[in-house]
Structure formats: C-alpha cells, structure tokens
Write an enzyme that holds these catalytic residues in place. Sequence first.
Site, PDB file in Angstrom:
ATOM      1  N   ASP A  13       0.817  -1.222   0.000  1.00 20.77           N
ATOM      2  CA  ASP A  13       0.000   0.000   0.000  1.00 20.77           C
ATOM      3  C   ASP A  13       0.849   1.269   0.000  1.00 20.77           C
ATOM      4  OD1 ASP A  13      -2.294  -1.718   0.346  1.00 20.77           O
ATOM      5  OD2 ASP A  13      -1.723  -1.869   2.446  1.00 20.77           O
ATOM      6  N   GLY A  15       1.514   2.962  -2.647  1.00 20.14           N
ATOM      7  CA  GLY A  15       1.126   3.831  -3.764  1.00 20.14           C
ATOM      8  C   GLY A  15       1.787   3.388  -5.059  1.00 20.14           C
ATOM      9  N   LYS A  16       1.962   2.081  -5.205  1.00 21.86           N
ATOM     10  CA  LYS A  16       2.625   1.550  -6.403  1.00 21.86           C
ATOM     11  C   LYS A  16       1.804   1.797  -7.666  1.00 21.86           C
ATOM     12  CE  LYS A  16       2.915  -2.577  -4.547  1.00 21.86           C
ATOM     13  NZ  LYS A  16       2.707  -2.324  -3.122  1.00 21.86           N
ATOM     14  N   ALA A  39      -3.716  -8.334  -3.892  1.00 16.26           N
ATOM     15  CA  ALA A  39      -3.237  -6.972  -4.157  1.00 16.26           C
ATOM     16  C   ALA A  39      -4.402  -6.062  -4.541  1.00 16.26           C
ATOM     17  CB  ALA A  39      -2.231  -6.994  -5.291  1.00 16.26           C
ATOM     18  N   GLY A  40      -4.205  -4.781  -4.371  1.00 15.83           N
ATOM     19  CA  GLY A  40      -5.205  -3.824  -4.813  1.00 15.83           C
ATOM     20  C   GLY A  40      -4.489  -2.596  -5.333  1.00 15.83           C
ATOM     21  N   HIS A  41      -4.562  -2.377  -6.615  1.00 16.27           N
ATOM     22  CA  HIS A  41      -3.869  -1.229  -7.205  1.00 16.27           C
ATOM     23  C   HIS A  41      -4.899  -0.248  -7.749  1.00 16.27           C
ATOM     24  CE1 HIS A  41       0.050  -3.732  -7.843  1.00 16.27           C
ATOM     25  NE2 HIS A  41      -0.207  -3.456  -6.587  1.00 16.27           N
ATOM     26  N   ARG A 145       3.827 -29.569  -5.147  1.00 16.60           N
ATOM     27  CA  ARG A 145       3.733 -30.242  -6.455  1.00 16.60           C
ATOM     28  C   ARG A 145       2.378 -30.881  -6.701  1.00 16.60           C
ATOM     29  NH1 ARG A 145       9.477 -32.827  -5.216  1.00 16.60           N
ATOM     30  NH2 ARG A 145       8.406 -32.889  -3.237  1.00 16.60           N
ATOM     31  N   GLN A 225       2.114  -6.143  -3.032  1.00 15.11           N
ATOM     32  CA  GLN A 225       2.466  -6.169  -1.598  1.00 15.11           C
ATOM     33  C   GLN A 225       3.746  -5.354  -1.357  1.00 15.11           C
ATOM     34  OE1 GLN A 225       1.727  -9.724  -2.886  1.00 15.11           O
ATOM     35  NE2 GLN A 225      -0.329  -8.957  -2.666  1.00 15.11           N
ATOM     36  N   THR A 301      -8.496  -3.980  -1.174  1.00 20.68           N
ATOM     37  CA  THR A 301      -9.046  -5.315  -1.394  1.00 20.68           C
ATOM     38  C   THR A 301     -10.059  -5.707  -0.323  1.00 20.68           C
ATOM     39  OG1 THR A 301      -7.043  -5.979  -2.538  1.00 20.68           O
ATOM     40  CG2 THR A 301      -8.404  -7.756  -1.676  1.00 20.68           C
ATOM     41  N   ARG A 306      -6.124   0.500   7.873  1.00 15.83           N
ATOM     42  CA  ARG A 306      -4.695   0.192   7.991  1.00 15.83           C
ATOM     43  C   ARG A 306      -4.134   0.770   9.287  1.00 15.83           C
ATOM     44  NH1 ARG A 306      -4.006   2.339   1.967  1.00 15.83           N
ATOM     45  NH2 ARG A 306      -4.813   0.524   0.870  1.00 15.83           N
ATOM     46  N   ASP A 334       2.439  14.664   1.213  1.00 16.09           N
ATOM     47  CA  ASP A 334       1.431  15.664   1.592  1.00 16.09           C
ATOM     48  C   ASP A 334       0.635  15.258   2.839  1.00 16.09           C
ATOM     49  OD1 ASP A 334       0.559  13.774  -0.601  1.00 16.09           O
ATOM     50  OD2 ASP A 334      -1.398  14.494   0.054  1.00 16.09           O
ATOM     51  N   SER A 414       6.061  11.723  -5.164  1.00 12.34           N
ATOM     52  CA  SER A 414       4.657  11.785  -5.573  1.00 12.34           C
ATOM     53  C   SER A 414       3.886  12.609  -4.551  1.00 12.34           C
ATOM     54  CB  SER A 414       4.119  10.360  -5.657  1.00 12.34           C
ATOM     55  OG  SER A 414       2.717  10.366  -5.663  1.00 12.34           O
TER      56      SER A 414
END
Length: 431
Positions: A13, A15-16, A39-41, A145, A225, A301, A306, A334, A414
């Site tokens: 998280d 900010g990718k 993941a959540g983008h 396997r 992640q 997600t 957080r 910011d 950013s």
Amino acid sequence: MANVVVVGAQWGDEGKGKIVDWLSERADVIARFQGGHNAGHTLVIDGKVYKLHVLPSGVVRGGKLSVIGNGVVLDPWHLVKEIATVREQGVDISKETLMIAENTPLILPIHGELDRAREEAASKGTKIGTTGRGIGPCYEDKVGRRAIRVADLADPATLEARVDRALQHHNPLRKGLGMPEVNREELIAQLAEIAPQVLEFAAPVWKVLNEKRKAGKRILFEGAQGALLDIDFGTYPFVTSSNVIAGQAATGVGIGPGSIDYVLGIVKAYTTRVGEGPFPTELDDADGERLGTRGHEFGTTTGRKRRCGWFDAALVRQTCATSGITGISLTKLDVLDGFETLKICVGYELDGERLDYLPTAADQQARCKPIYEEMDGWSESTEGARSWNDLPAAAIKYVKRVEELIECPVALLSTSPERDDTILVTDPFAD
Ligand code: IMP
C-alpha cells in the site's frame, strides 16, 4: 534502461499503482511476477478510478502487452470478473494485450475456504490477518507439487488427474478442520467451464518476454504487496506466501537476473500495515488517527483500516538492501503537511542494546523499541507539488534526511494520486 522492477519497500500500500501507471506509459510490456488478487492497485486517470487486483496496471493503457507471470497465483473466476469490470469501463482486453503464463498455478475455491477456515480457527497471536483470498494455500500446493496450472486446463484427462492429486491432500486436511469433503465432480465441472476463458490468454510467457527483451522492448515488472511481507525477508510468519523482493521478478516470469536494469522501491513518507504482525513505529494515538484519515488508509481489497505509524528508516534501509533498490519513489508526502514535529525511526533498542536493523526472531522483533530522531514539520501544503521549488524548506529537509538514512536516492516524489503531481529526479527508464 530497458527493464525496470517496481517493488513496495514497506508492508504494501505504498502507492505503487500510480507510479506503475506513470512508468507504464514508457514501457512496452507490463508484467506481474508474484502475489495474486490479494493486491489492490488503484489508478486514477483523467479523474476515472480503476481498481485492479490481479490484472497488470498496463491493461488500462492502450497498445501495451500485459503479462501475468508464473510467479503469480491466479483465481480464474476472479480474473474473468475483473476483466468484465474493466471492459465495462472501456478497457480493451484481448489475447494481443494480455498473456498469462501457462505454468501459473490456479487458486481454487478450496484454497479460499482453507485460508478463511484457518484464520477463524487461529487463536490470538497466531492469526495472520490474511486477505482470505486463498493465496497461502495455493502457494503451498505449488511447492507441494499438487497445484493445477493454467496448461492443465487444456486436457480433460490431465485436469481430472490433477484434481485427484490435490484432493488426496485437501480432503484429510478439511476433515481435520471439520469441513465437508470436496465435491470432485463439481470442481472438475467448474474448472472445465472456466477453462476456455483462461486458455484464451495462455502463452509461453518466458519465451515471449525473452524475444521482447532481445528486440529491445522495455519491460516493467509490477510488484505487489511490499518487501516486509516477503516470505523470506518479511516479518515471518506475518507475511504473504510469495517472494515479494525484486529478485522474484526474474523467476516469476522466466527471465535472467541480468536482464533487470533498475529497481524502483516505492516508499510511503510514513508507515502503514494491514493485518497482524510486528510494527515498531505504530501509533495508537491522535497522530496515528490523523495519518490514517489524511492518507485514506483503508485497504483496496478488504476495506480494512490500515495501522499507521512514523517512517521507519531502519526497515526501509533493510528492504533497499534485500531488493537491491536503485532509487525510491517517495509517496504521500502531503499527508505529513501540518504536523508540528515529525519522527523518523533510525534504529531499535533491544534489551539495552542499539540495533540498526530489525532482528529476525519474532520475540526479539516484538521487544524492539524504536529509536526516534525528531524533525520540524511544515504548515504549508505540499499537495500537488510538481517541482522542488513548490516544497517548503522543512519538507525538502525531511526528504533529504530519508535519503541519507535509507542510503538510497529519491528518484521520484509523488504529491497526490494524480499522475502528473510528481517531481522527477531520475527517470528509471532513461538511458
Ligand atoms: P495473504 O497475502 O492474503 O495471505 O495475507 C498475508 C498478509 O499480507 C496479511 O497481513 C495481509 O494483510 C497482507 N497483504 C496481502 N496483500 C496485501 C496488499 O496488497 N497490501 C497490503 N497488505 C497485503
């Protein structure tokens, strides 16, 4: 630079999404190499919000090849839903724009069920706080396997044999947890039904990427992640089940390590974590609340709140080393606007001794007390800043101190979710 890997350098998280989107404009291929739909983008393009979980961020940009590599674990039903959602938003997805490695293991409904059942059965202190998406159980089957992989969907006899092999393991396990036996015929039928929608995108990704590389195409490897959730180098066992660090980019698609030219680490100007596990700089006070509110710190997600805390330079210095990070992108500066004083963790005190890294043993991690350095905050807004001149002197000082402490330069800064609100110092794709 031809090939750039983007990894989260904290607990995810960071900010990718925005940075990957920003870089993907310059890339020809965007590849996911680990993780799954845990993941959540979030991408904001011209005010339009796209929420991606397993699709590489490149899909929202026309004319790019997006790749899901073998290092990913793929839930085919989720994939089909996510494709439908972005198509509704006007995104073009075809076998020319999306490729899925044939050797990618599939997340089955039984993986999600097992993940959630274990979490429910876990006692206090042993719960991981997973996303419940079946990520861990699927990686276990891969290493054991007995996974069903994309290529297995093409042949009914192979598929049945693979299902039987998996169930030989899963049924006794389920019994022990008080769960019903898996309905074999139903699972085979579900897989047979979804198969064509996955096989449409199946490809020998290792081969395609090696050809692209030889042709001088630029590949962007999109990590999910963060390095502190890495199965080997994270805060084990409170981690995800894949290697998250940059070295995984090579094995997660089938390209040599020498093909990686630049590793960009995404670093939030403070620290957050979802799920359980150690977090030395966590704040349980008004400052923590303020970071969470200003930073909109809720999981993409799972929607979970957080945990928030001060910047931990000791941990990021560690992840810069384990991922071989060339430069960082510092995000969400910011959110720190308006704090009178800021704290940065520079190391830990453990049983009266000073450490400059977080030790591996879980009991020692729990006892580590952060050693802080205090810095003056700033009252001006840095939101939307696009050049160093737009930043107050105290904010520049903070960024410079972060660079010094983590022993890695800032390549990008950013200052809002909008892609153009970025200060560029070094372009990872520049020659
Ligand atoms: P799993 O990946 O669902 O097994 O969850 C294991 C741990 O990784 C939990 O602490 C999750 O909250 C965390 N996690 C998994 N994916 C993400 C992510 O994309 N961002 C942040 N944390 C994540």
